[in-house]
Scaffold this motif. Structure first.
Motif, PDB file in Angstrom:
ATOM      1  N   MET A  24       1.279  -1.458   0.088  1.00 57.71           N
ATOM      2  CA  MET A  24       0.109   0.324  -0.162  1.00 57.71           C
ATOM      3  C   MET A  24       1.142   1.416  -0.691  1.00 57.71           C
ATOM      4  O   MET A  24       2.058   1.736   0.615  1.00 57.71           O
ATOM      5  CB  MET A  24      -0.881  -0.358   0.950  1.00 57.71           C
ATOM      6  CG  MET A  24      -1.667  -1.007   1.237  1.00 57.71           C
ATOM      7  SD  MET A  24      -2.988  -0.138   2.391  1.00 57.71           S
ATOM      8  CE  MET A  24      -4.122  -2.444   2.353  1.00 57.71           C
ATOM      9  N   SER A  25       0.592   2.103  -0.754  1.00 57.53           N
ATOM     10  CA  SER A  25       1.092   3.623  -0.584  1.00 57.53           C
ATOM     11  C   SER A  25       0.237   4.746   0.650  1.00 57.53           C
ATOM     12  O   SER A  25      -0.399   4.508   0.922  1.00 57.53           O
ATOM     13  CB  SER A  25       0.857   4.103  -1.602  1.00 57.53           C
ATOM     14  OG  SER A  25       1.271   5.400  -2.349  1.00 57.53           O
ATOM     15  N   GLY A  26       1.590   5.311   0.851  1.00 51.46           N
ATOM     16  CA  GLY A  26       2.048   6.175   1.821  1.00 51.46           C
ATOM     17  C   GLY A  26       1.473   5.737   3.107  1.00 51.46           C
ATOM     18  O   GLY A  26       0.552   6.225   4.148  1.00 51.46           O
ATOM     19  N   VAL A  27       2.100   4.364   3.144  1.00 48.51           N
ATOM     20  CA  VAL A  27       0.796   3.841   5.057  1.00 48.51           C
ATOM     21  C   VAL A  27       2.537   4.556   6.017  1.00 48.51           C
ATOM     22  O   VAL A  27       3.650   4.292   6.387  1.00 48.51           O
ATOM     23  CB  VAL A  27       1.524   2.471   4.734  1.00 48.51           C
ATOM     24  CG1 VAL A  27       1.594   1.823   6.285  1.00 48.51           C
ATOM     25  CG2 VAL A  27       0.587   1.394   4.450  1.00 48.51           C
ATOM     26  N   LYS A  28       2.141   4.940   6.863  1.00 48.09           N
ATOM     27  CA  LYS A  28       2.233   5.656   8.397  1.00 48.09           C
ATOM     28  C   LYS A  28       1.450   4.712   9.778  1.00 48.09           C
ATOM     29  O   LYS A  28       0.218   4.731   9.455  1.00 48.09           O
ATOM     30  CB  LYS A  28       1.885   6.782   8.412  1.00 48.09           C
ATOM     31  CG  LYS A  28       2.656   8.050   7.255  1.00 48.09           C
ATOM     32  CD  LYS A  28       2.504   9.309   7.306  1.00 48.09           C
ATOM     33  CE  LYS A  28       3.573  10.154   5.770  1.00 48.09           C
ATOM     34  NZ  LYS A  28       2.788  11.569   6.555  1.00 48.09           N
TER      35      LYS A  28
END
Length: 188
Positions: A24-28
């Motif tokens: 997944m993109s941009g996981v924080k």
């Protein structure tokens, strides 16, 4: 691991493991949530991008980043879908997407809805259906004579009154109702 939640050394809670979120993109990861890049596509206006937060209790919250000066702030997925100008609103689980392996994937096809609980989001526990009318669930009362449970439909005031009277009667029997007013449910 209890209920899918686990604490790491830094006190952060792991809702989803690294493998589930790896593409997944941009996981924080936050202390009580995870955050990923999301969006919603409108045929008229194009993509509206935001940041989806998935909290421990299953709540979903999107911070809109559609334009640099967007004043919307924190939105529910349904409100974000509407804000993005999506023509077929009310299907946010299919229309709001996250980027997985470079592709837009609807939320319903990801693990992000694993802890989302629709029933807890319907508000104050009222018995209102989607069209706003009051609806009731069927109730059962056990006959004191034959020990079978009888179903009471609770769609009208009359049916609710019949159920209430039967429930209040500690010696209620099947014969107290006309034949067409009950349904036999045999749990044995």
């Amino acid at each position: 691991m209890a209920n899918g939640l686990e604490r790491e050394n830094g006190g952060m809670v792991v809702i989803f493991n690294d493998e589930e979120l790896s593409e997944m993109s941009g996981v924080k990861r936050g202390v009580d949530h995870i955050e990923v890049t999301c969006g919603c596509t409108s045929h008229r206006y194009g993509d509206a991008v935001g940041r989806l937060r998935v909290f421990l209790n299953g709540d979903l919250q999107i911070t809109c980043e559609c334009t640099p000066g967007c004043q919307e702030g924190k939105l529910t997925p349904a409100a974000f879908e509407k804000h993005s100008g999506r023509e077929t609103a009310r299907k946010w689980k299919n229309n709001v997407w996250v980027i997985v392996n470079g592709e837009k994937v609807p939320l319903c096809k990801t693990v992000l809805l694993k802890y989302y609980n629709q029933t807890s989001k319907t508000g104050n526990g009222s018995n209102r259906s989607h069209n706003g009318r009051v609806c009731h669930r069927d109730e059962f009362i056990r006959c004191t004579r034959c020990n079978k449970e009888r179903r009471f439909r609770l769609r009208t005031k009359e049916e609710c009154r019949i159920h209430h009277d039967a429930f209040a009667d500690g010696n209620w029997k099947c014969a107290d109702l006309p034949y067409d007013k009950y349904v036999v449910v045999n749990w044995n």
